[in-house]
Design a protein around this motif. Structure first.
Motif, PDB file in Angstrom:
ATOM      1  N   ASN A  39      -0.534   3.062  -6.963  1.00 51.52           N
ATOM      2  CA  ASN A  39       0.561   3.643  -6.189  1.00 51.52           C
ATOM      3  C   ASN A  39       1.527   4.477  -7.045  1.00 51.52           C
ATOM      4  O   ASN A  39       2.742   4.351  -6.918  1.00 51.52           O
ATOM      5  CB  ASN A  39       1.336   2.555  -5.468  1.00 51.52           C
ATOM      6  N   VAL A  40       0.985   5.333  -7.860  1.00 50.28           N
ATOM      7  CA  VAL A  40       1.808   6.184  -8.722  1.00 50.28           C
ATOM      8  C   VAL A  40       2.486   7.264  -7.875  1.00 50.28           C
ATOM      9  O   VAL A  40       1.871   7.850  -6.986  1.00 50.28           O
ATOM     10  CB  VAL A  40       0.937   6.833  -9.824  1.00 50.28           C
ATOM     11  N   ARG A  41       3.765   7.482  -8.105  1.00 50.95           N
ATOM     12  CA  ARG A  41       4.509   8.544  -7.405  1.00 50.95           C
ATOM     13  C   ARG A  41       5.235   9.394  -8.427  1.00 50.95           C
ATOM     14  O   ARG A  41       5.611   8.908  -9.487  1.00 50.95           O
ATOM     15  CB  ARG A  41       5.584   7.944  -6.482  1.00 50.95           C
ATOM     16  N   ASN A  45      -3.014   6.733  -6.750  1.00 52.55           N
ATOM     17  CA  ASN A  45      -1.791   6.747  -5.939  1.00 52.55           C
ATOM     18  C   ASN A  45      -2.016   6.091  -4.584  1.00 52.55           C
ATOM     19  O   ASN A  45      -1.344   6.381  -3.617  1.00 52.55           O
ATOM     20  CB  ASN A  45      -1.214   8.160  -5.812  1.00 52.55           C
TER      21      ASN A  45
END
Lengths: 164, 104
Positions: free
Chosen positions: B79-81, B5
């Motif tokens: 950049n996982v959200r 992330n």
């Protein structure tokens, strides 16, 4: 008789919530403290960059922990009273504290050999009963990126103030 | 599939960006769990049924996102959200999104 029951049942629930709820909360905090001691050496940070970016890295991956927690009947009653007068609702602070710490612990337990967990994020959402009625229940999600260095060296987690 | 992330994959160079990938699922809780949760609500503490429900939902959203990235030929998602929104009472949407990339 009917009126007596109408008073006795909520009173009984209040006592039950207060008694059992307090015991359960204490037991939960004991578990939280024990597990926090186990994972104490792995720093969790909201920073996005490694402190020593030149070291070779073995593994990095997303880690995540989540929990749904609820307050007891007694604390819910206190909070309902508080909304009449306004001000801080102390009876709910332990709920959010327990939820966040438990979520962080579960996240850490997904990657026990990590050297650091970067970019910690929280997401808190309310869970409502039927009809959209709030019931003092929250879900907490904690996530971040766990990184493990290739060498087993463990850089000091926080600068030691006594070393200066 | 590597997922992080943050903007990068630590220790690796990003060679190519493929754009946004996402996965989502909308889940409702069932009555049995509601009753158990209602009882647990009296004394407080963790509602395991709901924890499992949301965990499964997030796993599902996450794996849908990863599948999408694989189809694009990516080997990492950065950049996982996560996002949660309630659609109606008793149902919520779990969304997971990120950027598919190719790393060395």
């Amino acid at each position: 008789m009917y009126y007596a029951l109408q008073i006795l049942i909520p009173l009984g629930l209040l006592m039950l919530g207060w008694g059992v709820g307090t015991l359960l909360e204490r037991a939960h905090y004991r578990r939280i403290h024990r597990r926090e001691d186990q994972h104490h050496h792995v720093p969790v940070t909201t920073e996005r960059q490694l402190w020593n970016p030149d070291l070779p890295i073995a593994e990095s991956r997303l880690v995540r922990g989540q929990v749904v927690v609820s307050v007891d009947y007694f604390k819910r009653f206190l909070a309902a009273l508080r909304t009449l007068f306004g001000g801080e609702i102390h009876s709910y602070s332990s709920l959010l504290d327990r939820g966040r710490r438990e979520a962080i612990l579960r996240m850490r337990e997904q990657f026990p050999h990590a050297d650091v967990i970067l970019n910690l994020r929280f997401e808190t959402s309310t869970i409502s009963a039927g009809g959209g009625r709030a019931m003092g229940t929250i879900e907490v999600l904690a996530y971040g990126t766990g990184v493990r260095y290739a060498q087993a060296l463990r850089p000091p987690a926080v600068p030691d103030p006594a070393a200066d | 599939m590597i997922t992080t992330n943050i903007e990068t994959v630590p220790g690796r160079t990003i060679l190519e960006h493929y754009g946004i990938v996402q996965g989502s699922t909308i889940r409702a809780k069932h009555v049995g769990r509601d009753i158990a949760a209602g009882l647990k609500n009296l004394v407080g503490g963790e509602l395991r049924g709901y924890t499992e429900l949301l965990q499964e939902a997030r796993d599902e959203a996450f794996s849908r996102m990863v599948d999408q990235a694989q189809e694009m030929g990516a080997n990492a998602v950065v950049n996982v959200r996560f996002a949660t929104s309630s659609v109606t009472s008793g149902a919520s949407e779990i969304l997971c999104y990120g950027t598919a990339v190719l790393v060395e």
